[in-house]
Structures are given as structure tokens and as C-alpha cells.
Design a protein around this motif. Structure first.
Motif, PDB file in Angstrom:
ATOM      1  N   LEU A 129       0.831  -1.214   0.000  1.00 35.00           N
ATOM      2  CA  LEU A 129       0.000   0.000   0.000  1.00 35.00           C
ATOM      3  C   LEU A 129       0.863   1.260   0.000  1.00 35.00           C
ATOM      4  O   LEU A 129       0.665   2.185  -0.800  1.00 35.00           O
ATOM      5  CB  LEU A 129      -0.889  -0.033   1.256  1.00 35.00           C
ATOM      6  CG  LEU A 129      -1.865   1.111   1.455  1.00 35.00           C
ATOM      7  CD1 LEU A 129      -2.980   1.023   0.440  1.00 35.00           C
ATOM      8  CD2 LEU A 129      -2.458   1.054   2.864  1.00 35.00           C
ATOM      9  N   TRP A 130       1.865   1.279   0.866  1.00 37.79           N
ATOM     10  CA  TRP A 130       2.694   2.485   0.965  1.00 37.79           C
ATOM     11  C   TRP A 130       3.683   2.614  -0.191  1.00 37.79           C
ATOM     12  O   TRP A 130       4.120   3.720  -0.509  1.00 37.79           O
ATOM     13  CB  TRP A 130       3.398   2.529   2.326  1.00 37.79           C
ATOM     14  CG  TRP A 130       2.465   3.066   3.364  1.00 37.79           C
ATOM     15  CD1 TRP A 130       1.556   2.355   4.085  1.00 37.79           C
ATOM     16  CD2 TRP A 130       2.283   4.433   3.752  1.00 37.79           C
ATOM     17  NE1 TRP A 130       0.833   3.190   4.901  1.00 37.79           N
ATOM     18  CE2 TRP A 130       1.266   4.472   4.731  1.00 37.79           C
ATOM     19  CE3 TRP A 130       2.883   5.624   3.375  1.00 37.79           C
ATOM     20  CZ2 TRP A 130       0.844   5.659   5.324  1.00 37.79           C
ATOM     21  CZ3 TRP A 130       2.467   6.812   3.981  1.00 37.79           C
ATOM     22  CH2 TRP A 130       1.464   6.824   4.937  1.00 37.79           C
ATOM     23  N   MET A 131       4.022   1.500  -0.823  1.00 42.57           N
ATOM     24  CA  MET A 131       4.841   1.628  -2.040  1.00 42.57           C
ATOM     25  C   MET A 131       4.049   2.354  -3.117  1.00 42.57           C
ATOM     26  O   MET A 131       4.601   3.108  -3.910  1.00 42.57           O
ATOM     27  CB  MET A 131       5.281   0.246  -2.529  1.00 42.57           C
ATOM     28  CG  MET A 131       6.434  -0.313  -1.715  1.00 42.57           C
ATOM     29  SD  MET A 131       6.790  -2.019  -2.122  1.00 42.57           S
ATOM     30  CE  MET A 131       7.615  -1.833  -3.676  1.00 42.57           C
ATOM     31  N   TRP A 132       2.759   2.109  -3.154  1.00 43.67           N
ATOM     32  CA  TRP A 132       1.910   2.850  -4.096  1.00 43.67           C
ATOM     33  C   TRP A 132       1.853   4.325  -3.685  1.00 43.67           C
ATOM     34  O   TRP A 132       1.985   5.207  -4.515  1.00 43.67           O
ATOM     35  CB  TRP A 132       0.481   2.283  -4.100  1.00 43.67           C
ATOM     36  CG  TRP A 132       0.366   0.915  -4.688  1.00 43.67           C
ATOM     37  CD1 TRP A 132       1.283   0.302  -5.492  1.00 43.67           C
ATOM     38  CD2 TRP A 132      -0.712  -0.011  -4.522  1.00 43.67           C
ATOM     39  NE1 TRP A 132       0.850  -0.956  -5.832  1.00 43.67           N
ATOM     40  CE2 TRP A 132      -0.376  -1.175  -5.260  1.00 43.67           C
ATOM     41  CE3 TRP A 132      -1.911   0.001  -3.833  1.00 43.67           C
ATOM     42  CZ2 TRP A 132      -1.202  -2.286  -5.310  1.00 43.67           C
ATOM     43  CZ3 TRP A 132      -2.743  -1.099  -3.895  1.00 43.67           C
ATOM     44  CH2 TRP A 132      -2.396  -2.232  -4.624  1.00 43.67           C
ATOM     45  N   ILE A 133       1.630   4.543  -2.399  1.00 48.41           N
ATOM     46  CA  ILE A 133       1.500   5.938  -1.935  1.00 48.41           C
ATOM     47  C   ILE A 133       2.776   6.728  -2.235  1.00 48.41           C
ATOM     48  O   ILE A 133       2.728   7.892  -2.624  1.00 48.41           O
ATOM     49  CB  ILE A 133       1.178   5.967  -0.420  1.00 48.41           C
ATOM     50  CG1 ILE A 133      -0.224   5.416  -0.182  1.00 48.41           C
ATOM     51  CG2 ILE A 133       1.314   7.385   0.152  1.00 48.41           C
ATOM     52  CD1 ILE A 133      -0.595   5.220   1.271  1.00 48.41           C
ATOM     53  N   TRP A 138       2.867   8.429  -9.878  1.00 49.04           N
ATOM     54  CA  TRP A 138       1.423   8.535  -9.650  1.00 49.04           C
ATOM     55  C   TRP A 138       1.008   8.300  -8.195  1.00 49.04           C
ATOM     56  O   TRP A 138      -0.175   8.210  -7.897  1.00 49.04           O
ATOM     57  CB  TRP A 138       0.673   7.559 -10.563  1.00 49.04           C
ATOM     58  CG  TRP A 138       1.293   6.196 -10.637  1.00 49.04           C
ATOM     59  CD1 TRP A 138       2.124   5.733 -11.608  1.00 49.04           C
ATOM     60  CD2 TRP A 138       1.173   5.120  -9.690  1.00 49.04           C
ATOM     61  NE1 TRP A 138       2.525   4.439 -11.336  1.00 49.04           N
ATOM     62  CE2 TRP A 138       1.946   4.041 -10.165  1.00 49.04           C
ATOM     63  CE3 TRP A 138       0.483   4.960  -8.490  1.00 49.04           C
ATOM     64  CZ2 TRP A 138       2.068   2.830  -9.482  1.00 49.04           C
ATOM     65  CZ3 TRP A 138       0.598   3.749  -7.805  1.00 49.04           C
ATOM     66  CH2 TRP A 138       1.379   2.709  -8.314  1.00 49.04           C
ATOM     67  N   GLY A 139       1.978   8.213  -7.306  1.00 45.89           N
ATOM     68  CA  GLY A 139       1.642   8.018  -5.890  1.00 45.89           C
ATOM     69  C   GLY A 139       0.889   9.217  -5.342  1.00 45.89           C
ATOM     70  O   GLY A 139       1.225  10.368  -5.657  1.00 45.89           O
ATOM     71  N   PRO A 140      -0.135   9.000  -4.517  1.00 47.92           N
ATOM     72  CA  PRO A 140      -0.957  10.110  -3.998  1.00 47.92           C
ATOM     73  C   PRO A 140      -0.141  11.200  -3.316  1.00 47.92           C
ATOM     74  O   PRO A 140      -0.491  12.374  -3.403  1.00 47.92           O
ATOM     75  CB  PRO A 140      -1.883   9.421  -2.990  1.00 47.92           C
ATOM     76  CG  PRO A 140      -1.928   8.003  -3.415  1.00 47.92           C
ATOM     77  CD  PRO A 140      -0.611   7.698  -4.055  1.00 47.92           C
ATOM     78  N   LEU A 141       0.962  10.836  -2.656  1.00 49.80           N
ATOM     79  CA  LEU A 141       1.739  11.854  -1.943  1.00 49.80           C
ATOM     80  C   LEU A 141       2.335  12.868  -2.918  1.00 49.80           C
ATOM     81  O   LEU A 141       2.186  14.089  -2.747  1.00 49.80           O
ATOM     82  CB  LEU A 141       2.852  11.172  -1.126  1.00 49.80           C
ATOM     83  CG  LEU A 141       3.746  12.100  -0.313  1.00 49.80           C
ATOM     84  CD1 LEU A 141       2.933  12.942   0.663  1.00 49.80           C
ATOM     85  CD2 LEU A 141       4.799  11.299   0.456  1.00 49.80           C
ATOM     86  N   ASN A 142       2.987  12.353  -3.967  1.00 45.63           N
ATOM     87  CA  ASN A 142       3.581  13.270  -4.948  1.00 45.63           C
ATOM     88  C   ASN A 142       2.514  13.990  -5.766  1.00 45.63           C
ATOM     89  O   ASN A 142       2.682  15.162  -6.129  1.00 45.63           O
ATOM     90  CB  ASN A 142       4.536  12.521  -5.875  1.00 45.63           C
ATOM     91  CG  ASN A 142       5.861  12.221  -5.189  1.00 45.63           C
ATOM     92  OD1 ASN A 142       6.202  12.856  -4.192  1.00 45.63           O
ATOM     93  ND2 ASN A 142       6.595  11.263  -5.702  1.00 45.63           N
ATOM     94  N   VAL A 143       1.416  13.298  -6.039  1.00 41.88           N
ATOM     95  CA  VAL A 143       0.318  13.934  -6.781  1.00 41.88           C
ATOM     96  C   VAL A 143      -0.202  15.127  -5.976  1.00 41.88           C
ATOM     97  O   VAL A 143      -0.426  16.217  -6.514  1.00 41.88           O
ATOM     98  CB  VAL A 143      -0.812  12.914  -7.050  1.00 41.88           C
ATOM     99  CG1 VAL A 143      -2.079  13.617  -7.541  1.00 41.88           C
ATOM    100  CG2 VAL A 143      -0.355  11.877  -8.073  1.00 41.88           C
TER     101      VAL A 143
END
Lengths: 304, 424
Positions: A129-133, A138-143
Motif C-alpha cells: 500500500l505504501w509503495m503505491w502511496i 502517480w503516488g498520492p503523496l507526490n500527486v
């Protein structure tokens, strides 16, 4: 009426050795096979080169090598950093959340479940999950950072030696805050009402009430949580293995991942050196826990 | 009556037991553990070889168990220690610990005439061969023909761009918002390092490169510094995706051919095992304009025609097997040109078994191997990846530094060299 002890002393009652052995044997067998023998064997291994079909006594050679092993010391530094920072974050944030729930903020029941949920997930799921974040593209944090005009701060969080360890510390904090919160909430609910009410009658301000009444009364719980979190982080393995495997440049290497690598990934069957790391680390963790106990001077109240 | 019935049943049971015992005594079972549980072309190939072998040898059964690689390695380490390893198992040539501890059977009795000499060499230890080299691959630089055309770049006849021309291509692609090279080091200890070790190999030539990996040539050698500085100039120009450090091998394939699409992709020639799958299983689009060029020339290189070839998936035999004759017979059953071509046709990756790509019937496989043959014409090979040649601390440091941190720009040329010097 003569007591059992008196009978024993007079030799009037025979020891029921058969029953004693029958009750103790299963537990002792499990303890010896699964705890005592592996522990003794690890100590023995640490003084040997342990290869299939042959073992060679090497004295303290493994320990000498370990002292000069730069990767080991990097792993120690990372693990100690993690184990020192995480408990502070986890327990502090958990206390704030528990106080919010104790004060019955709107949606408290939902928030209690939501904040507790991460601890129900395995490290595998949390890691993915956190690898995606943290994904750069496209990770939510950088987005989010790009969306609010802070795109220059977007980066590969797990891919940079400067941010990888901190990023993982955030993950474990996110995961364990809920557990700490629930324990603290239980402690808050068990506070003696008369003491709290007495403080209120004395016009005690909220900050003074929090610091001098509430925190004082749940201090033992807080310290237990700190020590438990500390021990957990000193052994951390799963999350690192799933996300970074100790990369980049050993910036997330922990002692546990290094032991595993030395035991199973270093193209050798030798179990002596990994056992040495495990031994040294056991002594360090034990020493640190004893030190914490002494520092907190709460030995009789800590239950771990 | 009752006792008669009992006698009949007892007699029947005895006869059945005797027959079963006789059958069991006649049928020998070889145990076989292999990677490739989910790599269906390879698994299908091996299963068809097992079926052929069992049909021709009715007295022998092969009991295959399929694993993913890491699970297999963990299981083998325990089983070998406990003396419970299978008769035959999957291994790769970097697993020197099996050889050093005497776990592998000497396979000198195999029909080695049917194996490529270099592939046999990779598995030779103290003068004896220990592994059947099934899978082999070379490091290739794939590219998107359409994208390269759109950048107005023409490849020279030998398919190798000069250092300046390649840097220019990188800059042009970057200016157009295209990632010049897809590459990821997220889940493999060698993928990212390909960028570095191919440059070092070309710069130094096979002999000096081998010395470097063995610790017999200083990493501070000026040629090494120059090669690394050149690689750094490429990465500084934006060669790699920002997700390089965490991108997994499967993701890097998709990144290249589908989303978002990259100009080139540096990968082993096993590219086909993922990219030639159907699109819904991660394969490249049906009309994908795949091309293969040479890794670019390196400034001041002594061997720009050098490249790495390596043996991957192989089968080895347990030194303690009780079925040595059957094991040899089974492994020998792979060593025919027919099986070699069957591997090429189905798996579309090179093999250490002698084969003849000109006989391939599958159009896609034939075209692919024609491209591989063209880019490999006149090539001088170095056998083995650095992580297959190195062991212990140098291997660990090389992996951390050159598979990950250096291509990502997380460590300078000077510091990378210092780390490697300290590792030996």
C-alpha cells in the motif's frame, strides 16, 4: 488439623512426582525444543563456522569480524534510529487521538475504528500500500504535492537514501498509532473519576489537568507502550523486506534484514556469522530494555 | 462360510499388496524441484520433456514440484542441510555454495557434445561440469522503432550509436517528454547494474574486466573512472525514469512498451518471456515496433563489440541421489537439437543446448532470433554477470552501489569507487 506443609515436613505426604512430571513435561519439552535449545545452539554457533556436514571452531573470530563490519554498524544505526524515533511518534500521536476520542469528538466511534484499522493489516499489505502511496509518478503523496504547487518536493521517497528510512518510520507509526490509541483510551476510561473531578473543582486548567493529573495517572501505560514499541522496532524485518530490502545504499538496512541476508543470500551455508550477529543484537536489545527500565524507574509497574 | 470368505479376502489383499510392491520396485521415482511455477512457456517446455522421457522410459517417473525462485532457494537450503533434497533441482551458476559444499553430482557423463561449449564452461568447477544449462541470455538494448524515427535518428549499419550520438538521443527524447530508457532495480539484484557493467566491459575488454570483478584490478583505475563518469553523464541527462530505484522488472517491461512508453529498454534477451505474452497478461501491444540496437559505444573503449552473456536457469543433480543412472538418463533426454529448438520456439529465449534457429516455424520467434543474431554478429562475449562472478561482501557492495544507488544518482563516481575498493 495438620497443614499440608507440616505433613510434608514430617514426611507424612509423598510427593506426587508422577503427576508433577506429567503436567510439566509437555511445557518443558516445548520450552527446551523451541526456546532453550535454539538459544544455546545460537551461542554455540557463534563460535563456529557452521557448514553442512562439518563445523569448525573459530573462537572469537566471528565477533572480531563483526566489530569491523561496516554494513552491520549501518544496520545498527538505522535500527536504533527507528526504535528511538518511532515510539515517541506513535505514543504521542496515539495520546492525542485517544484524548480526542475520550472527549467524544463528533464521529468518535467511526474514527476509533478508522484509526485502529491499520494495525489489523499485515506488513505485506501495508508495505505494498505504501509503495503505491510513495510512487514517484502517480503516488498520492507526490500527486498531492504537485497539486498544491509543491512539486519541487516530489521525489522517490523510498528510492533516496535521504528519505527512505524516514518514509518507513512514517509507515510503522501510521500502522501502530491505532493500537497505542486503543490501549491509552482504555487507560483513560479507567481513570479514577474522583481525582479528575477534584482537579476540576480546584479550577485546574485543561493543560495542567492533562499534564499533572491524566498523564501522571496513565504514566505506567505510556511507558509500557514505549518499551513495547521500542522492542518491536529493534526486531523489524517484514516491512523492510517487502519495500526496500535494505536499499538504497543500506539506508534502510536493519539488523534483522542483515542477519537474513548473511544467512540465506550471501552464497554461503555458514550459519556461524549470522548467529554471531543475532547474539550481539540480543545482548544489545536486552541491555537497552534494562536501561529503559532503570531510566523510567518504573520497574515494578512495567508489564512486558 | 465366514472363515472361507475371510481367507478369500486375505488372499486377495496379499496378492494385491504383492503386485503393488512389485510394481513399486519396478518403477523408480526421480524427485525434481524447479523454479518457473508461473512462467508457463518454460514450465510447459519442461513438462513436455518430462512426458517424453516417461513415455520412452516406462520404469521411471519424474515427480515435479514447481516453485517461485526465492521459495525454492529457501526450501533447498534447508533440504540440502537435512539430506532431504530432491534428485534434480533448479540452480543458477552463481550458486557456488552448492559446489563448495559438495552438494552437486558430477555430470561428466552427460552428452556434452550437444551443449554449447561456453555454456558448459559456465558450469565447470575444478574441471568437472555440474549443471545442465537450459536458459541462456545476452544483455540487449531494445528500442521503439517508431519513437526513434520520430526523433529523426537513424542507426548506423552496425546498430551501435557513438557516445555523442547516444547522449544526443537521450537529450532529444527528454526534451520531448519521453523517458530515454526504461530500467528498474526494485526487485532484482542485477537489472540496474547492466547499465554500468556493460560500459565497464566495453571500456576494459574481457580480460581486464574479469580482473576488475575478481579484485585484481583497482576500481580507481583511470579507465574505470572514465567509464563511470560517462555513465553518470547519461544519467545526469535524464536517461532513467525517476522511479528507477523502486521499479520492478515486470513494471519496467510495461513502462517500455505500454505505459507511459520509453524509447529504449536495457534488458536480458529474456524480454520475450514477458513481452511476447498476450496483452492482457502484460505482453507488448500486437503492433509494437520492437527493434534491437547495440549498447552505445563507450568513449575510449577497447572492446565496443563486447557484451555479457550468461546462463540462467539450469538443472543440477543431488550428489547423494540414489538414482544416479536415471538422473543422468533424464538430463540427457534434454540434450537433443529437437529439444533445443523446442525451447527456442516456445520460450523464445536462447539456450545452452545446441539448436538451430533457422529451423524455427513460429514467425515471431524466427524474427526475434534473426534480430538477436544481427545485433550479436561479431560480438565478443564475457560469460556471467558480476553478481555471478562475485561473492560475499564485494557482491553485496556492487549490488547496493551499481544496481541501485549509482544509476539513480545517489552516490558520486568517487564515492562509488571508494565503496568498491573497501569491499575487497
Amino acid at each position: 488439623m495438620p497443614t499440608f506443609r507440616a505433613n510434608l515436613l514430617r514426611g507424612g505426604v509423598r510427593q506426587p512426582w508422577g503427576t508433577i512430571v506429567a503436567f510439566l513435561l509437555p511445557a518443558i519439552t516445548f520450552y527446551v525444543a523451541l526456546t532453550a535449545y535454539p538459544a544455546v545452539r545460537t551461542i554455540w554457533n557463534s563460535f563456529h563456522k557452521v557448514l553442512p556436514r562439518r563445523e569448525e571452531f573459530v573462537g572469537i573470530a566471528n565477533y572480531s569480524e563483526l566489530i569491523q563490519d561496516e554494513i552491520f554498524w549501518k544496520a545498527v544505526r538505522n535500527t536504533v534510529t527507528w526504535a528511538s524515533v518511532s515510539p515517541v511518534i506513535e505514543v504521542t500521536v496515539a495520546l492525542l487521538l485517544a484524548l480526542a476520542l475520550y472527549a467524544k469528538v463528533p464521529g468518535a466511534r467511526f474514527l476509533r475504528v478508522a484509526w485502529f484499522t491499520p494495525v489489523l493489516m499485515s506488513y505485506i499489505v501495508v508495505g505494498i500500500l505504501w509503495m503505491w502511496i510513495y510512487n514517484y509518478d502517480w503516488g498520492p503523496l507526490n500527486v498531492l504535492l504537485r497539486a498544491i504547487g509543491l512539486g519541487k518536493f516530489a521525489q522517490p521517497w523510498l528510492g533516496s537514501p535521504d528519505t527512505a528510512l524516514a518514509s518507513l518510520i512514517v509507515v510503522t507509526s501510521w500502522m501502530w498509532v491505532g493500537f497505542n490509541m486503543v490501549v491509552l483510551l482504555a487507560a483513560l476510561h479507567s481513570l479514577p473519576k474522583d481525582v479528575v473531578e477534584a482537579a476540576e473543582l480546584d479550577n485546574c486548567g485543561w493543560l495542567a489537568k492533562l499534564v499533572f493529573v491524566i498523564i501522571s495517572l496513565i504514566r505506567a501505560t505510556l511507558l509500557n507502550l514505549v518499551v513495547l514499541s521500542f522492542i518491536g522496532k529493534m526486531k523489524i524485518f517484514d516491512l523492510v523486506w517487502i519495500t526496500t530490502k535494505g536499499n538504497p545504499l543500506w539506508s534502510t538496512e536493519t539488523v534483522s534484514t542483515y542477519v537474513y541476508k548473511r544467512a540465506f543470500e550471501w552464497t554461503t551455508f555458514d550459519l556461524g556469522y549470522p548467529s554471531t550477529i543475532a547474539m550481539v543484537w540480543f545482548v544489545i536489545v536486552l541491555g537497552a530494555v534494562l536501561l529503559l527500565t532503570w531510566l523510567f524507574r518504573m520497574r515494578e509497574k512495567l508489564e512486558y | 462360510m465366514k472363515s472361507q470368505l475371510l481367507s478369500v479376502f486375505a488372499g486377495a489383499a496379499f496378492a494385491w499388496g504383492a503386485l503393488a510392491a512389485q510394481a513399486a520396485a519396478q518403477t523408480k521415482e526421480i524427485t525434481f524441484w524447479s523454479h518457473w511455477a508461473a512462467e508457463w512457456p518454460k514450465r510447459n517446455f519442461v513438462e513436455s520433456a518430462i512426458a517424453d522421457f516417461e513415455a520412452k522410459n516406462p520404469g521411471t517417473k519424474v515427480k515435479a514440484t514447481w516453485y517461485e525462485k526465492n521459495a525454492l532457494y529457501a526450501a533447498l537450503k534447508t533440504a540440502l542441510r537435512a539430506g532431504q533434497a530432491p534428485d534434480i533441482f533448479y540452480a543458477e551458476p552463481d550458486q557456488v555454495e552448492y559446489l563448495e559444499n559438495g552438494f552437486l553430482l558430477d555430470l561428466s557423463e552427460l552428452n556434452w557434445d550437444a551443449v554449447e561449449p561456453w555454456a558448459k564452461e559456465v558450469w565447470t568447477y575444478n574441471g568437472k561440469p555440474y549443471g545442465l544449462p537450459i536458459e541462456a541470455w545476452t544483455v540487449e538494448l531494445y528500442y521503439n522503432k517508431k519513437m526513434l524515427d520520430e526523433l529523426g535518428v537513424k542507426l548506423p549499419e552496425n546498430l551501435q550509436l557513438s557516445p555523442d550520438a547516444f547522449l544526443d538521443v537521450v537529450k532529444k527524447a527528454k526534451a520531448k517528454g519521453i523517458t530515454p530508457m526504461s530500467l528498474g532495480a526494485g526487485d532484482r539484484p542485477f537489472t540496474g547494474a547492466q547499465l554500468v557493467h556493460e560500459a565497464l566491459l566495453k571500456k576494459l575488454g574481457v580480460e581486464d574486466y574479469s580482473k576488475l570483478l575478481a579484485g585484481k584490478l583497482q576500481w580507481s583505475d583511470p579507465r574505470v573512472v572514465e567509464a563511470l563518469t560517462w555513465v553518470r553523464s547519461l544519467t545526469d541527462a535524464g536517461l532513467l525514469p525517476a522511479t528507477f530505484t523502486t521499479m520492478k522488472l515486470a513494471e519496467s517491461h510495461i513502462y517500455f512498451h505500454t505505459n507511459p512508453g520509453a524509447l529504449t529498454f536495457l534488458n536480458g534477451s529474456f524480454y520475450t518471456s514477458r513481452a511476447f505474452n498476450p496483452v492482457d497478461k502484460g505482453g507488448q501491444p500486437a503492433d509494437f515496433p520492437l527493434g534491437i540496437m547495440q549498447y552505445p559505444a563507450v568513449p575510449g573503449a577497447v572492446c565496443n563489440e563486447c557484451r555479457t552473456i550468461t546462463v540462467g536457469g539450469s538443472y543440477v543433480a543431488n550428489a547423494e541421489t540414489e538414482h544416479k543412472a536415471e538422473v543422468i538418463k533424464f538430463l540427457n533426454s534434454f540434450l537433443t537439437p529437437d529439444l533445443g529448438n523446442r525451447w527456442l520456439e516456445n520460450v523464445k529465449v536462447q539456450t545452452g543446448i545446441k539448436s538451430d534457429p533457422s529451423q524455427l516455424k513460429d514467425k515471431q520467434a524466427a524474427e526475434y532470433f534473426a534480430m538477436i543474431a544481427k545485433t550479436n554478429a561479431g560480438t565478443k562475449y564475457h560469460f556471467g554477470l558480476p553478481i555471478q562472478v562475485m561473492s560475499g561482501k564485494p557482491k553485496e557492495v556492487f549490488t547496493q552501489v551499481f544496481n541501485n544507488a549509482f544509476p539513480a544518482g545517489n552516490i558520486s563516481v568517487e564515492d562509488a569507487i571508494k565503496e568498491m575498493e573497501a569491499a575487497y
